[in-house]
Design a protein around this motif. Structure first.
Motif, PDB file in Angstrom:
ATOM      1  N   ARG A 143      82.702  42.522  34.286  1.00  0.00           N
ATOM      2  CA  ARG A 143      81.746  41.964  35.646  1.00  0.00           C
ATOM      3  C   ARG A 143      80.615  42.781  35.789  1.00  0.00           C
ATOM      4  N   PRO A 187      74.874  40.323  33.484  1.00  0.00           N
ATOM      5  CA  PRO A 187      73.571  40.156  33.142  1.00  0.00           C
ATOM      6  C   PRO A 187      72.910  40.759  31.764  1.00  0.00           C
ATOM      7  N   ARG A 203      72.223  33.799  36.403  1.00  0.00           N
ATOM      8  CA  ARG A 203      72.049  34.100  37.882  1.00  0.00           C
ATOM      9  C   ARG A 203      73.064  33.464  38.581  1.00  0.00           C
ATOM     10  N   GLU A 259      76.216  35.603  37.724  1.00  0.00           N
ATOM     11  CA  GLU A 259      76.104  36.737  38.417  1.00  0.00           C
ATOM     12  C   GLU A 259      76.614  36.929  39.808  1.00  0.00           C
TER      13      GLU A 259
END
Length: 216
Positions: A143, A147, A208, A211
């Motif tokens: 996690r 990115p 994104r 995320e």
């Protein structure tokens, strides 16, 4: 110089063929780099030099040699030893292997960022080592590094044209083929340049969104 829309129209069949190959390389190469990178990262945590030293040596060698050299070696040298794969298979494996040495470092950072208390809690609960990794450590580590992994996917996309050097006809390869056959370079190269921008932008949006979902 005049922009020729008919050349764009004529190029589109080549473009779709190249786009399909590019996406195949990107998806399969990403999967290899993610899985193999995690394997490297876990092996580097084995408490014995008989494992960590060879893994470290191999990953350092791969990371510090150019991808193009690795492509040439796998495609042109291995057949001399009786090991032969198709150009696409060789390209996918090479790009996945190359980027796995970078994702390994990303996973390592993610694992080290997991609070010590999580390890202690798993030990206190007497969880088996496999359960500790799969249920406690890796979910938190992955996690944290999504990115960074996504950035390498975009970098991998930009490196797919290198596979043209071993005869893989991805987007740039198809554009070059069309240009050589029709003596029109501006339109096909512009189209694939725009395509790379669009794919990179869409990938960043997906990253994104993923995320935000993981954060919440």
């Amino acid at each position: 110089m005049k922009w020729d829309w008919s050349a764009v129209s004529d190029f589109m069949p080549y473009f779709w063929d190249g786009l399909l190959v590019t996406l195949q390389i990107l998806v399969l190469g990403s999967l290899i780099s993610f899985v193999l990178g995690l394997v490297w990262a876990l092996l580097m945590r084995v408490p014995t030099r008989w494992v960590t030293w060879p893994v470290g040596a191999v990953t350092e060698f791969v990371r510090n040699t150019p991808l193009l050299v690795q492509l040439f070696f796998l495609f042109y040298v291995l057949p001399e030893w009786g090991i032969t794969f198709s150009a696409l298979t060789t390209g996918v494996f090479a790009i996945g292997l190359h980027y796995s040495t970078y994702t390994m470092q990303v996973y390592r950072a993610g694992i080290e960022a997991v609070p010590v208390g999580q390890w202690e809690a798993a030990t206190a609960l007497n969880l088996p080592l496999r359960r500790t990794w799969t249920a406690v450590i890796l979910p938190q580590a992955v996690r944290r590094v999504v990115p960074a992994l996504g950035n390498y996917v975009i970098s991998m996309l930009k490196d797919t044209p290198l596979l043209m050097a071993i005869t893989v006809l991805e987007m740039l390869g198809e554009a070059r083929l069309f240009s050589q056959q029709n003596f029109q370079f501006t339109e096909p190269l512009t189209v694939i340049g725009f395509a790379f921008i669009v794919i990179s932008y869409l990938a960043s949006l997906a990253l994104r969104a993923l995320e935000r979902r993981l954060v919440h």
